[in-house]
Design a protein around this motif. Structure first.
Motif, mmCIF file in Angstrom:
data_model
loop_
_atom_site.group_PDB
_atom_site.id
_atom_site.type_symbol
_atom_site.label_atom_id
_atom_site.label_comp_id
_atom_site.label_asym_id
_atom_site.label_seq_id
_atom_site.Cartn_x
_atom_site.Cartn_y
_atom_site.Cartn_z
ATOM 1 N N LEU A 38 0.835 -1.208 0.000
ATOM 2 C CA LEU A 38 0.000 0.000 0.000
ATOM 3 C C LEU A 38 0.869 1.258 0.000
ATOM 4 C CD1 LEU A 38 -2.776 1.409 0.263
ATOM 5 C CD2 LEU A 38 -2.555 1.150 2.749
ATOM 6 N N GLN A 39 1.934 1.242 0.801
ATOM 7 C CA GLN A 39 2.831 2.403 0.846
ATOM 8 C C GLN A 39 3.320 2.743 -0.566
ATOM 9 O OE1 GLN A 39 6.960 1.953 1.636
ATOM 10 N NE2 GLN A 39 6.925 3.429 3.343
ATOM 11 N N HIS A 40 3.733 1.711 -1.302
ATOM 12 C CA HIS A 40 4.235 1.928 -2.658
ATOM 13 C C HIS A 40 3.121 2.446 -3.575
ATOM 14 C CE1 HIS A 40 6.615 1.552 -6.214
ATOM 15 N NE2 HIS A 40 5.766 0.682 -6.748
ATOM 16 N N LYS A 41 1.922 1.824 -3.471
ATOM 17 C CA LYS A 41 0.809 2.249 -4.342
ATOM 18 C C LYS A 41 0.393 3.691 -4.054
ATOM 19 C CE LYS A 41 -1.023 -2.250 -5.632
ATOM 20 N NZ LYS A 41 -2.097 -3.239 -5.586
ATOM 21 N N LEU A 42 0.545 4.122 -2.805
ATOM 22 C CA LEU A 42 0.207 5.510 -2.449
ATOM 23 C C LEU A 42 1.314 6.480 -2.869
ATOM 24 C CD1 LEU A 42 -1.311 5.038 1.134
ATOM 25 C CD2 LEU A 42 -2.493 6.095 -0.807
ATOM 26 N N GLY A 43 2.432 5.927 -3.327
ATOM 27 C CA GLY A 43 3.556 6.777 -3.748
ATOM 28 C C GLY A 43 4.281 7.408 -2.573
ATOM 29 N N ILE A 44 4.185 6.787 -1.393
ATOM 30 C CA ILE A 44 4.876 7.338 -0.219
ATOM 31 C C ILE A 44 6.324 6.839 -0.245
ATOM 32 C CG2 ILE A 44 4.958 7.380 2.306
ATOM 33 C CD1 ILE A 44 1.907 7.108 2.309
ATOM 34 N N SER A 45 7.237 7.809 -0.352
ATOM 35 C CA SER A 45 8.644 7.433 -0.549
ATOM 36 C C SER A 45 9.517 7.948 0.595
ATOM 37 C CB SER A 45 9.132 7.999 -1.881
ATOM 38 O OG SER A 45 8.871 9.395 -1.907
ATOM 39 N N ASN A 46 8.874 8.190 1.769
ATOM 40 C CA ASN A 46 9.631 8.755 2.888
ATOM 41 C C ASN A 46 10.241 7.699 3.803
ATOM 42 O OD1 ASN A 46 7.454 7.748 4.237
ATOM 43 N ND2 ASN A 46 6.534 9.717 4.765
ATOM 44 N N GLY A 47 10.086 6.416 3.426
ATOM 45 C CA GLY A 47 10.710 5.349 4.219
ATOM 46 C C GLY A 47 9.993 5.032 5.519
ATOM 47 N N CYS A 48 8.740 5.467 5.659
ATOM 48 C CA CYS A 48 8.037 5.244 6.922
ATOM 49 C C CYS A 48 7.775 3.753 7.149
ATOM 50 C CB CYS A 48 6.721 6.032 6.975
ATOM 51 S SG CYS A 48 5.411 5.366 5.943
ATOM 52 N N PRO A 49 7.730 3.311 8.429
ATOM 53 C CA PRO A 49 7.433 1.902 8.683
ATOM 54 C C PRO A 49 6.025 1.537 8.231
ATOM 55 C CG PRO A 49 7.533 3.134 10.743
ATOM 56 C CD PRO A 49 7.962 4.075 9.659
ATOM 57 N N ALA A 50 5.874 0.283 7.808
ATOM 58 C CA ALA A 50 4.569 -0.205 7.334
ATOM 59 C C ALA A 50 4.483 -1.679 7.688
ATOM 60 C CB ALA A 50 4.456 -0.013 5.828
ATOM 61 N N PHE A 51 3.410 -2.059 8.358
ATOM 62 C CA PHE A 51 3.260 -3.482 8.707
ATOM 63 C C PHE A 51 1.788 -3.840 8.852
ATOM 64 C CE2 PHE A 51 3.901 -1.137 12.683
ATOM 65 C CZ PHE A 51 2.875 -1.605 13.498
ATOM 66 N N ASP A 52 1.527 -5.151 8.797
ATOM 67 C CA ASP A 52 0.155 -5.648 8.932
ATOM 68 C C ASP A 52 -0.097 -6.124 10.363
ATOM 69 O OD1 ASP A 52 -0.024 -5.244 6.235
ATOM 70 O OD2 ASP A 52 -0.277 -7.355 5.695
ATOM 71 N N VAL A 53 -1.371 -6.078 10.741
ATOM 72 C CA VAL A 53 -1.834 -6.640 12.000
ATOM 73 C C VAL A 53 -2.873 -7.694 11.643
ATOM 74 C CG1 VAL A 53 -3.299 -6.134 14.000
ATOM 75 C CG2 VAL A 53 -1.376 -4.646 13.470
ATOM 76 N N GLN A 54 -2.761 -8.876 12.243
ATOM 77 C CA GLN A 54 -3.688 -9.959 11.918
ATOM 78 C C GLN A 54 -4.435 -10.351 13.177
ATOM 79 O OE1 GLN A 54 -5.363 -12.551 11.794
ATOM 80 N NE2 GLN A 54 -4.652 -14.063 10.335
ATOM 81 N N ALA A 55 -5.658 -9.886 13.298
ATOM 82 C CA ALA A 55 -6.502 -10.288 14.428
ATOM 83 C C ALA A 55 -7.921 -10.508 13.906
ATOM 84 C CB ALA A 55 -6.477 -9.244 15.538
ATOM 85 N N VAL A 56 -8.015 -10.951 12.664
ATOM 86 C CA VAL A 56 -9.268 -11.251 11.973
ATOM 87 C C VAL A 56 -10.244 -10.072 12.160
ATOM 88 C CG1 VAL A 56 -10.810 -13.163 11.338
ATOM 89 C CG2 VAL A 56 -8.707 -13.645 12.575
ATOM 90 N N CYS A 57 -11.454 -10.324 12.636
ATOM 91 C CA CYS A 57 -12.444 -9.234 12.679
ATOM 92 C C CYS A 57 -12.167 -8.215 13.785
ATOM 93 C CB CYS A 57 -13.848 -9.800 12.817
ATOM 94 S SG CYS A 57 -14.241 -10.924 11.475
ATOM 95 N N SER A 58 -11.223 -8.526 14.689
ATOM 96 C CA SER A 58 -10.810 -7.525 15.683
ATOM 97 C C SER A 58 -9.627 -6.718 15.164
ATOM 98 C CB SER A 58 -10.386 -8.209 16.989
ATOM 99 O OG SER A 58 -11.369 -9.091 17.446
#
Ligand code: ACO
Length: 326
Positions: free
Chosen positions: A101-121
């Motif tokens: 998503l960071q890449h698709k948004l064109g954000i090139s500032n090197g900010c951290p990006a990660f997923d959270v997996q807790a299903v519907c929570s």
């Protein structure tokens, strides 16, 4: 002075293909599976859901929702310094949907990006992580997204589950502020219930081992959900020194209208104070709360300064609540 995380913009996106219960019932009938609008509405409150096209991934839905949230926030995407995506239907095993998503948004500032997996929570988990990082000063402007293509993991030969879910995405931009935003959060998990709601398949040696489609013991999930949601809500209220009567809007995970009604009743909140989108979206898992929040904001129901209680519950078993001022 406390550093708060405030929501400064919301956005959401639904893929264009909308199926009413009758549309879905007609498709299932071709497989010899019988269901009806009447059964689905009576048991769940769901009337329609959206399904993404086969070549559309979670990051694509997340991109559309994020663009709207960023526009509503009136900021430049490059000013975002953290991206968290809650999803159980990521684009790939890795890297994270957040990095894509960071890449698709064109954000090139090197900010951290990660997923959270807790299903519907997932969204309340992700929001709580973002809040903590803002409070510690690790982040200033955070994009938090819930995005799902649950249609990919549905077993369309299992009428007890395939009628319940849909695809979509919702997003918020959080900003550090000295004005109240997120007031409190309460998260829980009980891994002893892994088996009641899961997708047990996994990738190994280039093959999918086990079943990669959703399995659910609906009645067990229902019982657990109605047993924990009001407690999490009360705990979040107590942490913030507020009462049930202080809540302007309850925005629960949109899985089943009966679970939502039961929770509202236990919290002595009338259904007029509950944002309901399950009828039009079905259960979009981690996307359901930000989708409902954005719907509430854009329809003029949820207004600046109001107190909003978000509640998630889902596979894991996981559950939680986030209390915030808009
Ligand atoms: N259409 C028609 N009949 C159906 C369908 C269907 N789609 N699905 C099941 N039935 C039948 C069953 O076969 C059963 O028939 P029988 O009595 O002849 O055996 C009958 O309907 C009743 O089935 P139940 O499973 O007892 O129905 P119930 O009232 O429990 O409702 C439901 C099922 C809607 C799944 C409910 O249990 C529920 O909502 N549970 C919570 C699910 C949930 O919220 N999950 C999401 C959690 S979030 C996450 O992390 C993904």
């Amino acid at each position: 002075m406390r550093r708060y995380a405030r929501i400064i913009g919301t956005g959401s996106y639904l893929p264009p293909r909308r199926l009413t219960n009758n549309d879905l019932a007609a498709e299932l009938a071709q497989r010899g599976i019988e269901t009806s609008d009447e059964w689905i509405v009576e048991r769940t409150g769901i009337r329609a859901r959206h399904f993404a096209a086969p070549d559309v991934a979670s990051s694509d839905l997340a991109l559309e929702a994020s663009r709207k949230a960023i526009e509503a926030a009136g900021i430049n995407a490059q000013d975002i310094d953290l991206i968290i995506v809650a999803t159980s239907t990521p684009d790939m095993v890795f890297p994270s949907t957040a990095a894509i998503l960071q890449h698709k948004l064109g954000i090139s500032n090197g900010c951290p990006a990660f997923d959270v997996q807790a299903v519907c929570s997932g969204f309340v988990y992700a929001l709580t992580v973002a809040d903590s990082m803002i409070q510690t000063g690790a982040a200033k402007r955070v994009l938090v997204v819930g995005s799902e293509v649950f249609s990919r993991i549905l077993d369309f030969n299992d009428r007890t589950t395939c009628v319940l879910f849909g695809d979509g995405a919702g997003a918020v931009v959080l900003e550090a502020s000295d004005q109240p935003g997120i007031l409190s959060a309460e998260l829980h998990a009980d891994g002893s219930h892994v088996g009641i709601l899961c997708v047990p398949g996994h990738v190994s040696g280039g093959n999918v081992l086990g079943d990669p489609l959703l399995k659910m013991d609906g009645q067990a999930v229902f019982k657990l959900a109605v047993g924990v949601l009001d407690k999490a809500a009360r705990a979040a209220l107590e942490k913030a020194g507020l009462q049930e009567s202080d809540v302007d809007w309850l925005i629960p995970h949109q899985a089943n209208i009966r679970i939502m009604q039961s929770t509202a009743r236990k919290l002595k909140l009338s259904m007029d104070k509950v944002v309901v989108t399950v009828d039009q979206h079905g259960n979009t898992s981690a996307a359901s709360i930000p989708l409902a929040l954005d719907h509430g904001v854009r329809s003029g129901q949820v207004k600046p300064g109001q107190t909003v209680l978000l509640e998630g519950v889902g596979g894991g078993f996981t559950w939680g609540a986030v209390l915030l001022k808009m």
